[in-house]
Design a protein around this motif. Structure first.
Motif, PDB file in Angstrom:
ATOM      1  N   GLN A  24       1.834   6.407  14.064  1.00 40.88           N
ATOM      2  CA  GLN A  24       0.712   7.248  14.466  1.00 40.88           C
ATOM      3  C   GLN A  24       0.634   8.467  13.563  1.00 40.88           C
ATOM      4  N   SER A  25      -0.543   8.722  13.012  1.00 37.65           N
ATOM      5  CA  SER A  25      -0.741   9.824  12.076  1.00 37.65           C
ATOM      6  C   SER A  25      -0.955  11.156  12.793  1.00 37.65           C
ATOM      7  N   ARG A  26      -0.397  12.208  12.233  1.00 38.89           N
ATOM      8  CA  ARG A  26      -0.689  13.574  12.681  1.00 38.89           C
ATOM      9  C   ARG A  26      -1.568  14.291  11.666  1.00 38.89           C
ATOM     10  N   SER A  27      -1.282  14.075  10.388  1.00 38.86           N
ATOM     11  CA  SER A  27      -2.124  14.631   9.333  1.00 38.86           C
ATOM     12  C   SER A  27      -1.871  13.840   8.054  1.00 38.86           C
ATOM     13  N   ILE A  28      -2.892  13.788   7.184  1.00 43.33           N
ATOM     14  CA  ILE A  28      -2.788  13.091   5.906  1.00 43.33           C
ATOM     15  C   ILE A  28      -3.366  13.991   4.822  1.00 43.33           C
ATOM     16  N   SER A  29      -2.692  14.074   3.693  1.00 45.61           N
ATOM     17  CA  SER A  29      -3.175  14.887   2.572  1.00 45.61           C
ATOM     18  C   SER A  29      -3.020  14.121   1.269  1.00 45.61           C
ATOM     19  N   TRP A  30      -3.870  14.449   0.328  1.00 41.02           N
ATOM     20  CA  TRP A  30      -3.850  13.781  -0.976  1.00 41.02           C
ATOM     21  C   TRP A  30      -2.654  14.266  -1.793  1.00 41.02           C
ATOM     22  N   LEU A  31      -1.998  13.339  -2.514  1.00 44.91           N
ATOM     23  CA  LEU A  31      -0.874  13.696  -3.383  1.00 44.91           C
ATOM     24  C   LEU A  31      -1.204  13.528  -4.859  1.00 44.91           C
ATOM     25  N   ALA A  32      -1.645  12.342  -5.259  1.00 47.71           N
ATOM     26  CA  ALA A  32      -1.859  12.080  -6.674  1.00 47.71           C
ATOM     27  C   ALA A  32      -2.716  10.837  -6.856  1.00 47.71           C
ATOM     28  N   ARG A  33      -3.272  10.721  -8.044  1.00 48.74           N
ATOM     29  CA  ARG A  33      -3.999   9.519  -8.434  1.00 48.74           C
ATOM     30  C   ARG A  33      -3.408   9.019  -9.745  1.00 48.74           C
ATOM     31  N   GLY A  34      -2.889   7.814  -9.740  1.00 44.47           N
ATOM     32  CA  GLY A  34      -2.325   7.217 -10.941  1.00 44.47           C
ATOM     33  C   GLY A  34      -3.200   6.090 -11.450  1.00 44.47           C
ATOM     34  N   THR A  35      -2.742   5.432 -12.487  1.00 43.36           N
ATOM     35  CA  THR A  35      -3.504   4.329 -13.061  1.00 43.36           C
ATOM     36  C   THR A  35      -3.657   3.185 -12.077  1.00 43.36           C
ATOM     37  N   TYR A  36      -2.634   2.959 -11.263  1.00 43.53           N
ATOM     38  CA  TYR A  36      -2.618   1.777 -10.406  1.00 43.53           C
ATOM     39  C   TYR A  36      -2.563   2.101  -8.918  1.00 43.53           C
ATOM     40  N   ALA A  37      -2.708   3.366  -8.530  1.00 40.40           N
ATOM     41  CA  ALA A  37      -2.668   3.684  -7.096  1.00 40.40           C
ATOM     42  C   ALA A  37      -3.202   5.081  -6.823  1.00 40.40           C
ATOM     43  N   GLU A  38      -3.812   5.230  -5.628  1.00 36.89           N
ATOM     44  CA  GLU A  38      -4.099   6.547  -5.065  1.00 36.89           C
ATOM     45  C   GLU A  38      -2.989   6.837  -4.064  1.00 36.89           C
ATOM     46  N   VAL A  39      -2.438   8.053  -4.105  1.00 33.41           N
ATOM     47  CA  VAL A  39      -1.243   8.351  -3.315  1.00 33.41           C
ATOM     48  C   VAL A  39      -1.529   9.490  -2.333  1.00 33.41           C
ATOM     49  N   ALA A  55      -3.869  -0.919  -6.668  1.00 34.88           N
ATOM     50  CA  ALA A  55      -4.879  -1.379  -7.617  1.00 34.88           C
ATOM     51  C   ALA A  55      -5.663  -2.550  -7.027  1.00 34.88           C
ATOM     52  N   PRO A  56      -6.913  -2.720  -7.426  1.00 35.99           N
ATOM     53  CA  PRO A  56      -7.715  -3.832  -6.894  1.00 35.99           C
ATOM     54  C   PRO A  56      -7.072  -5.200  -7.119  1.00 35.99           C
ATOM     55  N   GLU A  57      -6.257  -5.318  -8.168  1.00 34.31           N
ATOM     56  CA  GLU A  57      -5.639  -6.614  -8.463  1.00 34.31           C
ATOM     57  C   GLU A  57      -4.465  -6.944  -7.543  1.00 34.31           C
ATOM     58  N   ALA A  58      -3.899  -5.946  -6.881  1.00 33.19           N
ATOM     59  CA  ALA A  58      -2.704  -6.159  -6.062  1.00 33.19           C
ATOM     60  C   ALA A  58      -3.010  -7.074  -4.877  1.00 33.19           C
ATOM     61  N   GLN A  59      -2.052  -7.932  -4.567  1.00 32.90           N
ATOM     62  CA  GLN A  59      -2.204  -8.888  -3.475  1.00 32.90           C
ATOM     63  C   GLN A  59      -1.260  -8.527  -2.323  1.00 32.90           C
ATOM     64  N   ALA A  60      -1.634  -8.945  -1.125  1.00 37.06           N
ATOM     65  CA  ALA A  60      -0.820  -8.650   0.056  1.00 37.06           C
ATOM     66  C   ALA A  60       0.589  -9.209  -0.097  1.00 37.06           C
ATOM     67  N   GLU A  61       0.718 -10.368  -0.735  1.00 35.82           N
ATOM     68  CA  GLU A  61       2.036 -10.982  -0.922  1.00 35.82           C
ATOM     69  C   GLU A  61       2.960 -10.088  -1.742  1.00 35.82           C
ATOM     70  N   GLU A  62       2.400  -9.343  -2.687  1.00 34.55           N
ATOM     71  CA  GLU A  62       3.196  -8.437  -3.513  1.00 34.55           C
ATOM     72  C   GLU A  62       3.721  -7.267  -2.678  1.00 34.55           C
ATOM     73  N   TYR A 143      -1.829  -7.994 -14.222  1.00 33.81           N
ATOM     74  CA  TYR A 143      -2.095  -6.575 -14.472  1.00 33.81           C
ATOM     75  C   TYR A 143      -0.748  -5.869 -14.535  1.00 33.81           C
ATOM     76  N   GLY A 144      -0.751  -4.622 -14.987  1.00 35.83           N
ATOM     77  CA  GLY A 144       0.469  -3.827 -14.945  1.00 35.83           C
ATOM     78  C   GLY A 144       1.148  -3.618 -16.277  1.00 35.83           C
ATOM     79  N   ASN A 145       2.450  -3.310 -16.223  1.00 34.13           N
ATOM     80  CA  ASN A 145       3.198  -2.891 -17.402  1.00 34.13           C
ATOM     81  C   ASN A 145       4.356  -3.811 -17.777  1.00 34.13           C
ATOM     82  N   HIS A 146       4.524  -4.916 -17.058  1.00 36.13           N
ATOM     83  CA  HIS A 146       5.572  -5.861 -17.461  1.00 36.13           C
ATOM     84  C   HIS A 146       4.998  -6.798 -18.516  1.00 36.13           C
ATOM     85  N   PRO A 147       5.517  -6.751 -19.755  1.00 36.96           N
ATOM     86  CA  PRO A 147       4.835  -7.419 -20.875  1.00 36.96           C
ATOM     87  C   PRO A 147       5.145  -8.901 -21.028  1.00 36.96           C
TER      88      PRO A 147
END
Length: 319
Positions: A24-39, A55-62, A143-147
């Motif tokens: 249950q939430s009491r308060s939520i505040s913005w922390l950061a925005r990265g290439t692959y996530a809003e935090v 990121a839009p490419e991320a799947q629930a299984e991940e 997607y991502g940084n693993h080459p």
């Protein structure tokens, strides 16, 4: 009436996402925005938590696998342990939302070499303990940084699309030359490199620090089954630069690798040892094309990743 901002709308959307994790939430505040996530950071009935809109490419299984992986390795390595939702992974605008404990930290202050030696040990431990969940890990994320090869090839082709000047084409010729050198040097040995669950993004900013020591490894977005040596090659970019500082940093690469082997409880194979510098060069080329595919702006001036890769290749070819 007060104007409702985009941030307000996001926070309102996040409250039911927390409920999906049984919180249950009491308060939520913005922390950061990265290439692959809003935090975001939330105060809840169970303490402070971090919510990330993936990121839009991320799947629930991940998202679910990250929790399973953390459970497997967290007894011996300090990693963030995502919560498991009570039902389906919640979504906002078709993007997964994950939740994890907030880890108190000192930000990204400069730390000494001992901190990175400890991270090397944790990485080896992660690779060892994740063997039990390897068969359930995602494979070849698009997607991502693993080459992995498929992603590298896609980023490379996307980079070619943006080539609009002779300067860009000259850079792409350098990229092609580097790729050819690496491919010829590594060859079929790549198939002999050990495979397991990789972090896929283990760099300085994906570790939280406290009192000049690592407190926790974070950002588990790119966990997947892959060549373990890529995780070492990724970190080697920073280690190689830090070695140039001299003094207590002069042997940081050797100390990091020794700590990694201790954590993994097995030495690097002869193939891993011979391929590591080549994969370091490969990572540098990957970083360059991953930027070029988004925009060529400033890359004719900022060529550090490509230049480092070329330096490594010259060193290896001169031996």
């Amino acid at each position: 009436d007060c104007e409702v901002t985009e941030a307000d709308r996001r926070i309102a959307q996040l409250e039911p996402c927390l409920a999906a994790y049984g919180v249950q939430s009491r308060s939520i505040s913005w922390l950061a925005r990265g290439t692959y996530a809003e935090v975001y950071k939330a105060e809840t009935d169970v303490g402070f938590l971090v919510l990330r809109i993936r990121a839009p490419e991320a799947q629930a299984e991940e998202v679910l696998f990250a929790g399973e992986w953390a459970k497997a390795v967290s007894s011996q390595a300090e990693v963030v342990s995502p919560l498991r939702p009570t039902g389906d992974v919640p979504m906002i605008d078709n993007r997964c939302v994950d939740v994890a404990p907030y880890i108190e930290n000192d930000g990204y202050n400069e730390v000494g070499p001992d901190a990175w030696v400890k991270i090397g040990s944790w990485l080896g431990t992660m690779h060892r303990l994740a063997r039990g969940v390897e068969d359930r890990a995602p494979v070849a994320l698009d997607y991502g940084n693993h080459p992995h090869e498929g992603l590298f090839d896609r980023y490379l082709e996307q980079s070619r699309i943006g080539c609009t000047s002779d300067a860009h084409l000259k850079l792409m010729r350098r990229v092609d030359s580097a790729v050819q050198s690496i491919s010829q040097a590594v060859g079929s040995r790549f198939e002999d490199l050990p495979v397991g669950v990789v972090h896929g993004d283990l760099h300085f900013w994906n570790v939280l620090y406290r009192a000049d020591q690592p407190a926790c490894i974070i950002d588990l977005d790119f966990l997947q089954r892959g060549v373990l040596l890529h995780d070492l090659a990724y970190a080697s970019h920073w280690l190689k630069e830090w070695t140039k500082r001299g003094g207590v940093w002069s042997d940081i690469t050797a100390r990091y690798l020794a700590a990694y082997e201790e954590g993994r409880e097995s030495a690097l194979t002869a193939t891993e040892q011979s391929c590591l510098p080549w994969l370091l060069a490969y990572s540098g080329v990957f970083f360059f094309v991953s930027k070029a595919r988004v925009s060529w702006n400033r890359l004719t001036q900022d060529q550090h990743d490509l230049e480092q890769a070329e330096d490594v290749i010259r060193e290896l070819e001169d031996r």
